[in-house]
Design an enzyme around this catalytic site. Structure first.
Site, PDB file in Angstrom:
ATOM      1  N   ASP A   1      -3.002   7.141  10.221  1.00 15.36           N
ATOM      2  CA  ASP A   1      -3.030   5.809  10.817  1.00 15.36           C
ATOM      3  C   ASP A   1      -1.675   5.342  11.320  1.00 15.36           C
ATOM      4  O   ASP A   1      -1.536   4.217  11.789  1.00 15.36           O
ATOM      5  CB  ASP A   1      -3.592   4.792   9.816  1.00 15.36           C
TER       6      ASP A   1
ATOM      7  N   SER B   1       0.816  -1.220   0.000  1.00  7.54           N
ATOM      8  CA  SER B   1       0.000   0.000   0.000  1.00  7.54           C
ATOM      9  C   SER B   1       0.848   1.267   0.000  1.00  7.54           C
ATOM     10  O   SER B   1       0.426   2.312  -0.498  1.00  7.54           O
ATOM     11  CB  SER B   1      -0.946  -0.005   1.209  1.00  7.54           C
TER      12      SER B   1
ATOM     13  N   HIS C   1       0.720   5.073   6.867  1.00  6.14           N
ATOM     14  CA  HIS C   1       0.747   5.714   5.559  1.00  6.14           C
ATOM     15  C   HIS C   1       1.112   7.192   5.694  1.00  6.14           C
ATOM     16  O   HIS C   1       0.677   7.865   6.637  1.00  6.14           O
ATOM     17  CB  HIS C   1      -0.607   5.560   4.857  1.00  6.14           C
TER      18      HIS C   1
END
Length: 841
Positions: free
Chosen positions: A322, A152, A325
């Site tokens: 979070d 991600s 990221h």
């Protein structure tokens, strides 16, 4: 510089008499043996207080003069230049050795490290990061296939990258699947591989076997899922190393024909990580990064490591939502670094020095190298003259005439060769600074402190070196030198700090440029009006001193004449002033004395010049048609366009004629004896002087308020030609109406004013960098020390060039008509050849 000490001694002697008188008077009261009573006590106390204050003033003057004397005793311009030469040699050797033995280049610096200059402004170590626009990104990536492979975090990097090509892209779609992106003939894909596994190895092997979908660039990285799935245990790290070892040979093989970047893992913000991610600690991140570097950093070193985004994230990860990221602004750093690494060597942006090698020499540069090498050899053989002294430089911008400090017949026969030899060595330094891949460069970043703090500092220095003026006439030589000096220093700070982004500062600096042109009109008009010398010798002297340095730089730095825009601008306006005054009917002051007819005739000539300016200003098509004709176009085009010359010319189109008109009115008032220019006298009667001062202060402040309220450069630039004269005239009146103000000047500013032209031109390459887009870095890692050292060398070089230009002007421009015409013919042939060779580039 020694004038500072002499003036200080004069100030000291002037102050002694009143101090001693006051002290003697106080001692007379004290020696009487009687305490004064009543009103006498007040007089006595006042006398003692006066003696005390004058004693303090005496000590202050002594300290002031001794301080300046000590400075000038140990810091002469000759010693400064010798010190600067030593610094240049040492720095050149240091940087050359560092590049050769350090094994680092600008691409390594770009990918490895950097720092934030401010919010969202990333500065790589030692080189300049170009901010790519959508059109540039598409041009660079045309017909290319790029693959982002990973988890991600790599997906975030992918989106930041493609947004540079198309800012309208939205981050939508299944997060754990492949995401394709096509823009024209460019393809950028994201491939979901959360771990380094066998499936990833199969994909890489498919590309190495000649797959038609083989990417030109691969950006790959993964680790956080391995940490998470193995709960941060050491078995996961061992498995990660084994998998990296399994794909290392494949990555090396792939890197033989494609660019491969391994993205090192960014830190996490542990405080806000969810429970399912608590095992992803920064300690684990560091261990996995070390494993990647040790495994993939083989002897071939074909796989590149992207660590800059990690460096940026260390400062901003606390802004993560979070904890895992990155914030969008930080991941954009990684994307921009990648774009610079891929595209700088292709598009070669002038403000993107990272990943760019030194450009090849042009034909003109090769010719210049041969000539300069011969000159350097001759210079080293002949040696440096021990009797070389600093000489004053004629003021070619204002047009004031000054006799040459050295008679031609007294020049050393080796003088011109030595001057050319020194100029050759200086040009070598110019080339090393801004064309060779030796010294570092960094981008500008504007803050109010970087502009205003140096500004305050130089004005304090200017006040410290205040002297009594030898002349008290309006705009006398010392005052115009002072004016040019402080304006030039402000412009230098403006360029260095990147203050053009702050519109109020930008508009005030525009006034300073207009003031230079105002002085050009004032000075040259005054010379022609008073002396009537329209001879070819005078014209050639002015043109040579204005253009010598720029012509040499055009050859050495491979830049067009218009690139140094101020010199073409001043040269053009000098030609216009000369034509206006020299063409029939020639009207001089001695001819117009007491004759209203001839004064009116001169005003009509100025009106004709005004109409000529307005005609060109409101007819852009005619302007471009005239200046696009060869060979004129070679002098005024920049990158094949006349637009820059049109913009510069139009912006200050009335400044020169304003200066001419002011000079005419002033000289007329002076001739009619309507001005009081004696020492300490106000310029007009007290009533008129006070009234004019009030109007000037109000006008000056009104312009500043208007400039501070500017919201748009283009709209304010439209008004600038019409109203800049308001602040210029206001300054002149404020500076000259009070008699005490005309009696003082700053020798510090005046010293810089005498070399203002050289300072303006030299800054392009040996103080700033990348043709003024960035900053030259001689001392890496210490910005303050770097500014001090680079500025010191820059000023010394500018002063030496001014002396060289002065020496060569005396030799190159003979007074006799015959030799002068031959020199002009030779110069014309030389410039013609240069234009023809530049035409074939």
């Amino acid at each position: 510089m020694t004038a500072y000490a002499n003036a200080a001694q004069g100030a000291q002697s002037d102050s002694k008499q009143p101090v001693l008188l006051a002290t003697a008077e106080a001692e007379e009261h004290a020696g009487s043996g009687h305490a004064p009573l009543g009103s006498d006590f007040v007089s006595f106390a006042a006398a003692r207080l006066s003696a005390c204050c004058h004693g303090g003033a005496k000590m202050a003057v002594l300290a002031y003069s001794l301080g300046k004397r000590e400075i000038n005793q140990y810091f002469s311009i000759k010693n400064a230049k010798l010190l600067s030469v030593a610094a240049v040699v040492l720095l050149t050797v240091f940087h050359t050795a560092s590049r050769h033995y350090g094994g680092s280049n600008t691409c390594d610096w770009l990918l490895a490290s950097g720092r934030f200059l401010g919010d969202n402004v990333w500065q790589p170590y030692g080189c300049m990061l170009h901010k790519y626009k959508s059109t540039e990104a598409k041009l660079c990536l045309r017909e290319k296939r790029i693959a982002f492979v990973g988890d991600s975090r790599i997906r975030q990097l992918f989106y930041s990258f493609i947004k540079m090509m198309n800012p309208e892209v939205k981050e939508v779609g299944n997060k754990h699947e492949n995401i394709p992106f096509v823009d024209g003939d460019s393809t950028v894909d994201f491939l979901w591989y959360a771990e380094v596994s066998n499936s990833l190895k199969e994909q890489l092997m498919l590309w190495t076997e000649g797959s038609p979908s083989k990417p030109h660039v691969v950006i790959i990285g993964a680790a956080t899922w391995s940490i998470k799935l193995h709960n941060g245990k050491s078995e996961g790290l061992f498995q990660y190393k084994a998998n990296l070892t399994a794909i290392s040979d494949t990555l090396e093989k792939l890197a033989e024909h494609s660019e491969v970047y391994w993205v090192l893992q960014d830190p996490v913000y542990e405080d806000v990580l969810s429970d399912s991610r608590k095992m992803i600690t920064n300690e684990q991140i560091n261990l996995y990064n070390e494993a990647a570097v040790s495994t993939l950093n083989t002897s071939k070193k074909k796989v590149k490591f992207l660590e800059a985004s990690r460096q940026a994230a260390m400062e901003t990860i606390s802004q993560s939502v979070d904890g895992l990221h990155l914030p969008e602004s930080t991941r954009d750093v990684g994307a921009m670094v990648l774009m610079n690494s891929m595209c700088n060597k292709i598009l070669k942006p002038i403000d993107g020095s990272c990943c760019q090698s030194a450009p090849p020499l042009s034909i003109l540069q090769k010719i210049a190298v041969i000539l300069f090498l011969l000159s350097i050899i001759i210079f080293l053989i002949l040696g440096y003259s021990r009797h070389h002294k600093s000489r004053p430089v004629p003021d070619v911008e204002s047009g004031e005439d000054k006799k040459p400090p050295v008679v031609l017949g007294q020049l050393n026969s080796n003088g011109p060769l030595l001057a050319i030899g020194k100029m050759s060595l200086i040009m070598l330094y110019f080339y090393l600074c801004d064309r060779a891949d030796i010294f570092m460069k960094e981008q500008k970043f504007y803050t109010h402190s970087t502009f205003f703090i140096p500004l305050i500092y130089i004005f304090v220095l200017g006040i410290f070196y205040s002297e009594n003026s030898k002349e008290t006439k309006l705009l006398n030589r010392e005052q115009t030198d002072e004016w040019k000096g402080w304006m030039q220093l402000v412009i230098l700070i403006y360029h260095f700090s990147g203050a053009s982004t702050f519109i109020p500062v930008y508009m005030h600096v525009r006034v300073l440029v207009a003031a230079y042109l105002f002085q050009t009109g004032y000075g040259h008009f005054s010379f022609f009006w008073l002396k009537g010398d329209f001879g070819l010798y005078r014209v050639c002297q002015v043109l040579f001193r204005l253009n010598f340095l720029v012509v040499v730089l055009c050859l050495v730095m491979d830049r067009p004449y218009q690139f140094y825009y101020f010199v073409p601008l001043v040269t053009f306006w000098f030609a216009v002033i000369y034509a206006t005054m020299a063409l029939w009917p020639q009207i001089l002051q001695k001819q117009a004395n007491g004759s209203a007819f001839w004064n009116l005739a001169l005003l009509l000539k100025l009106l004709g010049l005004l109409l000529f300016i307005c005609f060109f200003a409101y007819s852009q098509e005619l302007f471009e048609a005239v200046f696009s004709l060869w060979p004129i176009s070679k002098l005024f085009e920049l990158q094949g366009s006349i637009h820059e010359w049109w913009f510069r010319w139009k912006l200050d189109r009335f400044a020169v004629i304003n200066g001419m008109l002011f000079a005419f009115i002033y000289l007329l008032l002076q001739k009619c004896q309507l001005l009081s220019e004696g020492k300490g006298e106000p310029l007009f009667s007290n009533k008129i002087s006070n009234c004019l001062l009030f109007v000037s202060v109000v006008s000056f402040m009104t312009y500043s308020i208007w400039a501070s309220g500017c919201k748009n450069k283009s709209e304010c630039n439209e008004m600038h030609p019409y109203i800049s004269v308001v602040q210029i005239l206001a300054f002149i009146l404020i500076r000259n109406i009070p008699g005490y103000a005309r009696s003082l000047y700053s020798s510090f500013f005046a010293w810089f004013g005498k070399i203002s032209l050289e300072l303006f031109i030299c800054q392009y390459h040996i103080w700033l960098a990348a043709d003024t887009k960035g900053i030259l870095v001689l001392i890496p890692g210490n910005p303050t020390l770097n500014i001090i050292v680079s500025t010191f060398i820059f000023v010394c070089v500018a002063h030496e060039i001014s002396q060289i230009t002065n020496d060569l002007a005396q030799v190159a421009i003979p007074k006799e008509s015959g030799p002068l015409l031959k020199r002009l013919l030779g110069a014309g042939v030389f410039l013609g050849l240069v234009l023809m060779l530049s035409q074939n580039k």
